[in-house]
Design a protein around this motif. Structure first.
Motif, PDB file in Angstrom:
ATOM      1  N   PRO A   4      -9.743  -0.737  -5.638  1.00 30.11           N
ATOM      2  CA  PRO A   4      -9.704   0.174  -4.487  1.00 30.11           C
ATOM      3  C   PRO A   4      -9.652   1.634  -4.908  1.00 30.11           C
ATOM      4  O   PRO A   4      -8.949   1.999  -5.853  1.00 30.11           O
ATOM      5  CB  PRO A   4      -8.416  -0.234  -3.771  1.00 30.11           C
ATOM      6  CG  PRO A   4      -7.551  -0.815  -4.844  1.00 30.11           C
ATOM      7  CD  PRO A   4      -8.493  -1.475  -5.811  1.00 30.11           C
ATOM      8  N   VAL A   5     -10.417   2.455  -4.217  1.00 24.33           N
ATOM      9  CA  VAL A   5     -10.405   3.897  -4.417  1.00 24.33           C
ATOM     10  C   VAL A   5      -9.959   4.591  -3.131  1.00 24.33           C
ATOM     11  O   VAL A   5      -9.143   5.508  -3.154  1.00 24.33           O
ATOM     12  CB  VAL A   5     -11.802   4.406  -4.839  1.00 24.33           C
ATOM     13  CG1 VAL A   5     -11.829   5.931  -4.881  1.00 24.33           C
ATOM     14  CG2 VAL A   5     -12.186   3.829  -6.198  1.00 24.33           C
ATOM     15  N   ILE A  11      -8.490  -3.437   2.233  1.00 27.77           N
ATOM     16  CA  ILE A  11      -8.871  -4.554   3.101  1.00 27.77           C
ATOM     17  C   ILE A  11     -10.206  -5.140   2.662  1.00 27.77           C
ATOM     18  O   ILE A  11     -10.365  -6.369   2.559  1.00 27.77           O
ATOM     19  CB  ILE A  11      -8.951  -4.089   4.569  1.00 27.77           C
ATOM     20  CG1 ILE A  11      -7.568  -3.690   5.067  1.00 27.77           C
ATOM     21  CG2 ILE A  11      -9.559  -5.175   5.462  1.00 27.77           C
ATOM     22  CD1 ILE A  11      -7.565  -3.075   6.449  1.00 27.77           C
ATOM     23  N   ARG A  12     -11.169  -4.273   2.382  1.00 29.12           N
ATOM     24  CA  ARG A  12     -12.507  -4.744   2.027  1.00 29.12           C
ATOM     25  C   ARG A  12     -12.487  -5.645   0.795  1.00 29.12           C
ATOM     26  O   ARG A  12     -13.121  -6.715   0.782  1.00 29.12           O
ATOM     27  CB  ARG A  12     -13.420  -3.535   1.779  1.00 29.12           C
ATOM     28  CG  ARG A  12     -14.840  -3.899   1.362  1.00 29.12           C
ATOM     29  CD  ARG A  12     -15.651  -2.658   1.037  1.00 29.12           C
ATOM     30  NE  ARG A  12     -15.077  -1.876  -0.039  1.00 29.12           N
ATOM     31  CZ  ARG A  12     -15.189  -2.170  -1.324  1.00 29.12           C
ATOM     32  NH1 ARG A  12     -15.856  -3.264  -1.700  1.00 29.12           N
ATOM     33  NH2 ARG A  12     -14.628  -1.404  -2.255  1.00 29.12           N
ATOM     34  N   ILE A  13     -11.757  -5.249  -0.229  1.00 25.24           N
ATOM     35  CA  ILE A  13     -11.733  -6.028  -1.467  1.00 25.24           C
ATOM     36  C   ILE A  13     -10.995  -7.342  -1.273  1.00 25.24           C
ATOM     37  O   ILE A  13     -11.416  -8.391  -1.785  1.00 25.24           O
ATOM     38  CB  ILE A  13     -11.110  -5.182  -2.598  1.00 25.24           C
ATOM     39  CG1 ILE A  13     -12.049  -4.014  -2.945  1.00 25.24           C
ATOM     40  CG2 ILE A  13     -10.824  -6.026  -3.828  1.00 25.24           C
ATOM     41  CD1 ILE A  13     -11.454  -3.012  -3.901  1.00 25.24           C
ATOM     42  N   SER A  14      -9.891  -7.326  -0.519  1.00 23.97           N
ATOM     43  CA  SER A  14      -9.182  -8.577  -0.258  1.00 23.97           C
ATOM     44  C   SER A  14     -10.024  -9.531   0.575  1.00 23.97           C
ATOM     45  O   SER A  14      -9.979 -10.748   0.371  1.00 23.97           O
ATOM     46  CB  SER A  14      -7.847  -8.295   0.432  1.00 23.97           C
ATOM     47  OG  SER A  14      -6.908  -7.766  -0.486  1.00 23.97           O
ATOM     48  N   ALA A  15     -10.815  -8.986   1.510  1.00 27.64           N
ATOM     49  CA  ALA A  15     -11.702  -9.835   2.309  1.00 27.64           C
ATOM     50  C   ALA A  15     -12.795 -10.446   1.441  1.00 27.64           C
ATOM     51  O   ALA A  15     -13.171 -11.612   1.623  1.00 27.64           O
ATOM     52  CB  ALA A  15     -12.317  -9.026   3.449  1.00 27.64           C
ATOM     53  N   ALA A  16     -13.303  -9.681   0.492  1.00 26.29           N
ATOM     54  CA  ALA A  16     -14.328 -10.214  -0.416  1.00 26.29           C
ATOM     55  C   ALA A  16     -13.758 -11.291  -1.328  1.00 26.29           C
ATOM     56  O   ALA A  16     -14.440 -12.244  -1.698  1.00 26.29           O
ATOM     57  CB  ALA A  16     -14.925  -9.078  -1.241  1.00 26.29           C
ATOM     58  N   ARG A  17     -12.485 -11.160  -1.657  1.00 22.47           N
ATOM     59  CA  ARG A  17     -11.839 -12.114  -2.552  1.00 22.47           C
ATOM     60  C   ARG A  17     -11.522 -13.431  -1.847  1.00 22.47           C
ATOM     61  O   ARG A  17     -11.690 -14.507  -2.393  1.00 22.47           O
ATOM     62  CB  ARG A  17     -10.567 -11.479  -3.107  1.00 22.47           C
ATOM     63  CG  ARG A  17      -9.858 -12.287  -4.177  1.00 22.47           C
ATOM     64  CD  ARG A  17      -8.812 -11.439  -4.880  1.00 22.47           C
ATOM     65  NE  ARG A  17      -7.963 -10.734  -3.942  1.00 22.47           N
ATOM     66  CZ  ARG A  17      -7.706  -9.427  -3.992  1.00 22.47           C
ATOM     67  NH1 ARG A  17      -8.259  -8.671  -4.918  1.00 22.47           N
ATOM     68  NH2 ARG A  17      -6.908  -8.865  -3.106  1.00 22.47           N
ATOM     69  N   ASP A  18     -11.036 -13.354  -0.581  1.00 23.36           N
ATOM     70  CA  ASP A  18     -10.704 -14.553   0.188  1.00 23.36           C
ATOM     71  C   ASP A  18     -10.822 -14.215   1.659  1.00 23.36           C
ATOM     72  O   ASP A  18      -9.864 -13.783   2.301  1.00 23.36           O
ATOM     73  CB  ASP A  18      -9.288 -15.035  -0.150  1.00 23.36           C
ATOM     74  CG  ASP A  18      -8.971 -16.391   0.465  1.00 23.36           C
ATOM     75  OD1 ASP A  18      -9.744 -16.864   1.320  1.00 23.36           O
ATOM     76  OD2 ASP A  18      -7.936 -16.975   0.097  1.00 23.36           O
ATOM     77  N   ILE A 164     -13.862  10.942  -1.293  1.00 20.07           N
ATOM     78  CA  ILE A 164     -13.389  10.594  -2.631  1.00 20.07           C
ATOM     79  C   ILE A 164     -11.872  10.437  -2.568  1.00 20.07           C
ATOM     80  O   ILE A 164     -11.238  10.776  -1.555  1.00 20.07           O
ATOM     81  CB  ILE A 164     -13.793  11.648  -3.680  1.00 20.07           C
ATOM     82  CG1 ILE A 164     -13.150  12.997  -3.363  1.00 20.07           C
ATOM     83  CG2 ILE A 164     -15.309  11.777  -3.749  1.00 20.07           C
ATOM     84  CD1 ILE A 164     -13.351  14.035  -4.450  1.00 20.07           C
ATOM     85  N   ASP A 165     -11.287   9.973  -3.659  1.00 24.48           N
ATOM     86  CA  ASP A 165      -9.862   9.636  -3.605  1.00 24.48           C
ATOM     87  C   ASP A 165      -8.961  10.855  -3.428  1.00 24.48           C
ATOM     88  O   ASP A 165      -7.813  10.721  -3.004  1.00 24.48           O
ATOM     89  CB  ASP A 165      -9.444   8.844  -4.846  1.00 24.48           C
ATOM     90  CG  ASP A 165      -9.531   9.646  -6.140  1.00 24.48           C
ATOM     91  OD1 ASP A 165     -10.114  10.751  -6.131  1.00 24.48           O
ATOM     92  OD2 ASP A 165      -9.013   9.149  -7.163  1.00 24.48           O
ATOM     93  N   SER A 187      -3.311  11.812   0.530  1.00 24.98           N
ATOM     94  CA  SER A 187      -4.681  11.519   0.114  1.00 24.98           C
ATOM     95  C   SER A 187      -4.884  10.016  -0.024  1.00 24.98           C
ATOM     96  O   SER A 187      -3.929   9.229  -0.040  1.00 24.98           O
ATOM     97  CB  SER A 187      -4.977  12.199  -1.225  1.00 24.98           C
ATOM     98  OG  SER A 187      -4.225  11.580  -2.266  1.00 24.98           O
ATOM     99  N   HIS A 188      -6.144   9.612  -0.158  1.00 21.94           N
ATOM    100  CA  HIS A 188      -6.442   8.211  -0.461  1.00 21.94           C
ATOM    101  C   HIS A 188      -5.751   7.802  -1.759  1.00 21.94           C
ATOM    102  O   HIS A 188      -5.207   6.700  -1.864  1.00 21.94           O
ATOM    103  CB  HIS A 188      -7.958   8.013  -0.584  1.00 21.94           C
ATOM    104  CG  HIS A 188      -8.694   8.142   0.703  1.00 21.94           C
ATOM    105  ND1 HIS A 188      -8.868   7.088   1.566  1.00 21.94           N
ATOM    106  CD2 HIS A 188      -9.312   9.208   1.286  1.00 21.94           C
ATOM    107  CE1 HIS A 188      -9.562   7.478   2.620  1.00 21.94           C
ATOM    108  NE2 HIS A 188      -9.838   8.768   2.473  1.00 21.94           N
ATOM    109  N   ARG A 189      -5.774   8.697  -2.754  1.00 22.15           N
ATOM    110  CA  ARG A 189      -5.140   8.380  -4.034  1.00 22.15           C
ATOM    111  C   ARG A 189      -3.648   8.142  -3.852  1.00 22.15           C
ATOM    112  O   ARG A 189      -3.083   7.198  -4.425  1.00 22.15           O
ATOM    113  CB  ARG A 189      -5.375   9.513  -5.029  1.00 22.15           C
ATOM    114  CG  ARG A 189      -4.768   9.258  -6.410  1.00 22.15           C
ATOM    115  CD  ARG A 189      -4.861  10.516  -7.259  1.00 22.15           C
ATOM    116  NE  ARG A 189      -6.230  10.964  -7.391  1.00 22.15           N
ATOM    117  CZ  ARG A 189      -6.600  12.223  -7.581  1.00 22.15           C
ATOM    118  NH1 ARG A 189      -5.681  13.169  -7.629  1.00 22.15           N
ATOM    119  NH2 ARG A 189      -7.867  12.547  -7.704  1.00 22.15           N
ATOM    120  N   ASN A 190      -2.974   9.010  -3.078  1.00 19.86           N
ATOM    121  CA  ASN A 190      -1.550   8.815  -2.831  1.00 19.86           C
ATOM    122  C   ASN A 190      -1.260   7.411  -2.321  1.00 19.86           C
ATOM    123  O   ASN A 190      -0.364   6.713  -2.813  1.00 19.86           O
ATOM    124  CB  ASN A 190      -1.048   9.813  -1.784  1.00 19.86           C
ATOM    125  CG  ASN A 190      -1.076  11.255  -2.217  1.00 19.86           C
ATOM    126  OD1 ASN A 190      -1.220  12.152  -1.383  1.00 19.86           O
ATOM    127  ND2 ASN A 190      -0.954  11.523  -3.502  1.00 19.86           N
TER     128      ASN A 190
END
Length: 532
Positions: A4-5, A11-18, A164-165, A187-190
């Protein structure tokens, strides 16, 4: 991208995983990661169809429900900035937030919208409303387009704004020591790094179930979402009225991780727990104030298999320290050491490091340091300051300064580096897990027209940390109606800001040499045997 960035990547990555794994539960209803990911994309498309520009603010004024989560993360997916608003706030306080950060789109329910109708004309930046259900005709404000939630499904697919992050992701409003609440820009990074750090030391996995009992407008409450989504865990959303509701939710949703503030833990410790209640808990974590030793002991007795985590944080840095469970017996009063990927320093006023056991200001550095206060350069400059070269040896010679959060809290560190909270450097009232500005309470008291002068301050309270007391100067020759004042406050302030004690005086309030009201003197008067 598999890591994740941006905020919505969690959410997107967890959905792709399962895809079929459960992301959210509310009562008996569950929402999968695939459905939540799809909902955030639909919400993003809706915002873009409404003309959302890059970094436009989208406020979410709702209780905890699927739509709240979808709107916050969908705003991130569109390239906007989410502004979660505490559902306990009154319309006047909501108006301040909407105006202060120029909210472009407001997400709320028809019921809440009706209470906001008088204040919306003053929110000049507001251009559209999204409501969770079909609103009645009388709930539609003149001149503002109003869209029901189901409209989002028909919005055309659109390309999100680039982000961007280092870009803004959210603004969390927190009370300052003076004036109106300030918006802490994250920020997204935070948020992403914070989720990874907390999930790391709590050992969260996809098999966990976290209870979201705290408001999502509170950094620790929002952290339950980000921490869970980071690893594909399940979150149960709870809008509780009584502490018994929390116990029932723990059992019903098989909760493995509970994060709460001391006042709730105090209430939970006093309850009679049914046999087997809490058997699923793997850990319980404290934030928002000191956990009394007796309460901690009671909880550990009721939850022998659950590991206690004692934490300290501030919105300006998301989370700063935690005390590992294996240290609790040795150091029950400690707030621990820095969380992963953060460094916490104890500095003197001249910027040099304090010696062991020497009190100093807690200063947080690292990727979790927020971007500052929205549209408040003076407050930002006071709290977010360059680290002096004397604080870090390796900083000498660096051409660019590093900004850190100077917390305003006094702590000390022992020889092993474990930190202990000493006190606060301002007049903030810490009550029920909230930081309450005395000025906000005083504004409501003054607006009542029933007093000449007033000052709000905190008094120790075993249940909620600090209760709110108000000293008032009454009008000469007039009887003072305390009940009328409290009734006015109930209509102007959320429950956690209400005074529980009123000290009426005929003479002026005490002042210090600078002419400011001396709150310490008032606290001493309040504690005096005669209750003056």
């Amino acid at each position: 991208m598999t890591h994740p960035v941006l905020l919505h990547d969690l959410i997107r990555i967890s959905a792709a995983r399962d895809a079929e794994a459960i992301a959210l539960e509310a009562g008996a209803v569950a929402l999968s990661y695939a459905s939540l990911a799809q909902g955030t994309v639909q919400f993003a498309n809706g915002l873009l169809a409404l003309g959302l520009a890059r970094a436009d603010r989208v406020a979410v004024y709702l209780e905890k429900r699927f739509e709240s989560v979808t709107a916050i993360f969908g705003t991130s997916a569109a390239g906007g900035v989410a502004v979660p608003i505490n559902p306990a706030l009154k319309p006047g306080q909501v108006e301040h937030i909407l105006r202060d950060c120029g909210v472009r789109i407001l997400v709320t329910s028809p019921e809440r919208l009706r209470t906001l109708l008088p204040i919306l004309p003053a929110c000049g930046a507001l251009s559209a409303l999204i409501v969770t259900d079909e609103p009645s005709a009388e709930a539609a404000p003149a001149g503002l387009p109003l869209h029901p939630w189901h409209w989002l499904a028909s919005a055309p697919t659109a390309a999100a704004h680039r982000a961007i992050d280092a870009d803004m992701a959210a603004i969390f409003y927190t009370s300052g020591s003076t004036g109106k609440p300030k918006g802490v820009v994250l920020s997204h990074r935070n948020l992403v790094v914070g989720a990874q750090s907390v999930a790391g030391y709590l050992g969260n996995t996809a098999g966990d179930a976290l209870l979201a009992a705290l408001p999502l407008s509170f950094d620790a409450g929002f952290s339950q979402l980000t921490t869970a989504f980071c690893v594909g865990a399940r979150v149960a959303l709870l809008n509780y009225l009584l502490p018994q509701d929390v116990l029932r939710a723990i059992e019903r949703h098989r909760i493995t991780g509970l994060t709460a503030v001391p006042p709730l833990y105090i209430q939970l410790a006093r309850l009679e727990w049914p046999a087997g209640a809490g058997a699923s808990l793997r850990y319980f974590a404290n934030t928002g104030g000191h956990m009394p030793r007796q309460v901690l002991a009671q909880l550990r007795q009721r939850l022998p298999a659950a590991a206690p985590y004692l934490m300290y944080g501030l919105t300006e840095a998301f989370r700063s320290t935690y005390l590992a469970p294996e240290e609790v017996d040795r150091r029950p009063d400690s707030i621990g050491r820095a969380i992963p990927n953060a460094e916490v320093l104890v500095l003197r006023p001249d910027g040099t490091p304090c010696a062991a056991q020497e009190p100093g200001e807690l200063v947080h550095r690292g990727a979790l340091v927020a971007m500052g206060y929205w549209n408040d350069p003076q407050a930002t400059a006071a709290r977010f300051r360059p680290l002096p070269a004397t604080a870090l040896a390796h900083a000498v010679g660096l051409p660019l300064p590093e900004l850190a959060v100077f917390s305003g809290d006094t702590v000390r560190a022992d020889a092993a580096g474990f930190l202990y909270f000493v006190g606060r450097q301002d007049d903030m009232i810490k009550t029920s897990g909230y930081r309450v500005s005395p000025t906000e309470v005083e504004d409501a008291v003054y607006t009542s027209g029933l007093v000449l002068e007033c000052a709000a301050f905190g008094i120790p309270d075993a249940l909620i940390g600090q209760a709110i007391a108000v000293a008032v100067v009454t009008r000469a020759g007039e009887s003072f109606n305390q009940d009328a004042l409290l009734a006015f406050c109930r209509g102007s302030l959320p429950a956690f800001m209400l005074p529980t004690r009123v000290m009426a005086r005929a003479s002026a309030l005490p002042r210090n040499p600078n002419g400011k009201i001396d709150r310490r003197a008032l606290l001493a008067e309040c504690a005096a045997p005669d209750g003056a």
